[in-house]
Scaffold this active site. Structure first.
Site, PDB file in Angstrom:
ATOM      1  N   GLU A 141      36.398  11.818  44.672  1.00  0.00           N
ATOM      2  CA  GLU A 141      35.091  11.574  43.823  1.00  0.00           C
ATOM      3  C   GLU A 141      34.635  12.631  44.572  1.00  0.00           C
ATOM      4  OE1 GLU A 141      31.941   7.842  43.335  1.00  0.00           O
ATOM      5  OE2 GLU A 141      33.574   7.957  45.142  1.00  0.00           O
ATOM      6  N   ASP A 176      30.832   9.479  39.097  1.00  0.00           N
ATOM      7  CA  ASP A 176      29.921   8.970  39.621  1.00  0.00           C
ATOM      8  C   ASP A 176      28.525   9.670  39.040  1.00  0.00           C
ATOM      9  OD1 ASP A 176      27.666   7.448  40.813  1.00  0.00           O
ATOM     10  OD2 ASP A 176      29.806   5.834  42.265  1.00  0.00           O
ATOM     11  N   GLN A 202      30.867   5.773  36.779  1.00  0.00           N
ATOM     12  CA  GLN A 202      30.764   4.594  38.000  1.00  0.00           C
ATOM     13  C   GLN A 202      29.296   4.719  37.005  1.00  0.00           C
ATOM     14  OE1 GLN A 202      32.364   4.793  41.794  1.00  0.00           O
ATOM     15  NE2 GLN A 202      33.202   3.116  41.435  1.00  0.00           N
ATOM     16  N   GLU A 238      29.132  -0.225  40.586  1.00  0.00           N
ATOM     17  CA  GLU A 238      28.981   0.371  41.569  1.00  0.00           C
ATOM     18  C   GLU A 238      27.155   0.369  42.368  1.00  0.00           C
ATOM     19  OE1 GLU A 238      31.713   2.648  44.893  1.00  0.00           O
ATOM     20  OE2 GLU A 238      30.305   3.526  43.612  1.00  0.00           O
TER      21      GLU A 238
END
Length: 255
Positions: A141, A176, A202, A238
């Site tokens: 990530e 993300d 996310q 998240e």
């Protein structure tokens, strides 16, 4: 609508960690993720998952000394042995908790340091081999410089290229949306481009990192795009609730 996983490191913080599993299930989640489970025996965490009827979506490999500033070990050439030990521990927990994915954190190192880059690729290959043997997926990530200054993997294109170049069936990109918007913007175009290599998504509002639907992005359209792309995994929530976790969950029913 995507399948959402509650991030128990950020959500339901009104309760001790082990009580958050039941709270997430009561709130309507079918899966959870979190940063690290290692403060608790694996069988204890597994029992909480079973009792709550939850699936495990993802967690991170041990990061080193988190309170001391470590944010992973993969790019740190002087800590290769510690990285290998962390990989063994993560896989043992992964098997016990039935996680489909482990996230390999890169660590704090200059992004343009060739020694760090070489170490990172070597450790990525080691982790890919070991997790594949265990039947577990591995994700990497990119994380923005504002939230995590000095993080080695801080560019989506670089992370995507690493996944493509390695070309292992169990290795994919953790996308993300919060980090993507802060680093590069152009969220939907990137989702479309990178979709074949995305293993986990996310979400959080930008720039506050609070509940989705409260920031500068049109999260409803992003969720529609995720569905249109045929993404089958979980979308990890998240985010840090602006108040009591349950009081802020209306965004899910609104979509």
């Amino acid at each position: 609508m995507p399948k959402f996983a509650a991030n128990l490191s950020m959500m339901f913080n009104e309760r001790p960690f082990l009580e958050r599993f039941a709270a997430a299930a009561t709130a309507g989640f079918s899966a959870v993720e979190y940063l690290f489970p290692y403060d608790y025996p694996a069988d204890v965490v597994a029992e909480k998952l079973r009792d709550a009827g939850l699936n495990q979506a993802l967690f991170n490999m041990p990061p080193g000394n988190w309170t001391g500033g470590d944010r992973g070990l993969a790019s740190l050439s002087d800590r290769r042995e510690e990285f290998e030990s962390s990989l063994v521990k993560a896989i043992a927990y992964g098997k016990a908790l039935g996680t489909p994915l482990l996230h390999m954190m890169a660590g704090i190192a200059p992004a343009d340091d060739p020694t760090a880059a070489s170490c990172y690729v070597d450790n990525l290959k080691k982790a890919a081999d070991a997790t594949a043997e265990a039947g577990i997926g591995l994700v990497i990530e990119p994380i923005n410089k504002r939230d995590m200054p000095g993080y080695f993997l801080n560019d989506f294109n670089r992370a995507f290229d690493l996944v493509v170049d390695l070309d292992r069936p169990n290795v994919s990109l953790q996308f993300d949306i919060y980090h993507r918007q802060i680093m590069h913007g152009d969220v939907i175009t990137a989702l479309r481009q990178m979709a074949p290599r995305i293993g986990h998504i996310q979400i959080a509002a930008v720039p506050t990192r609070h509940e989705p639907m409260t920031g500068e992005l049109n999260d409803r359209i992003i969720f529609e795009e995720i569905d249109a792309l045929g993404y089958q995994g979980y979308v990890g929530c998240e985010y840090r609730p602006a108040g009591v976790t349950e009081d802020g969950l209306g965004w899910m029913s609104s979509i």
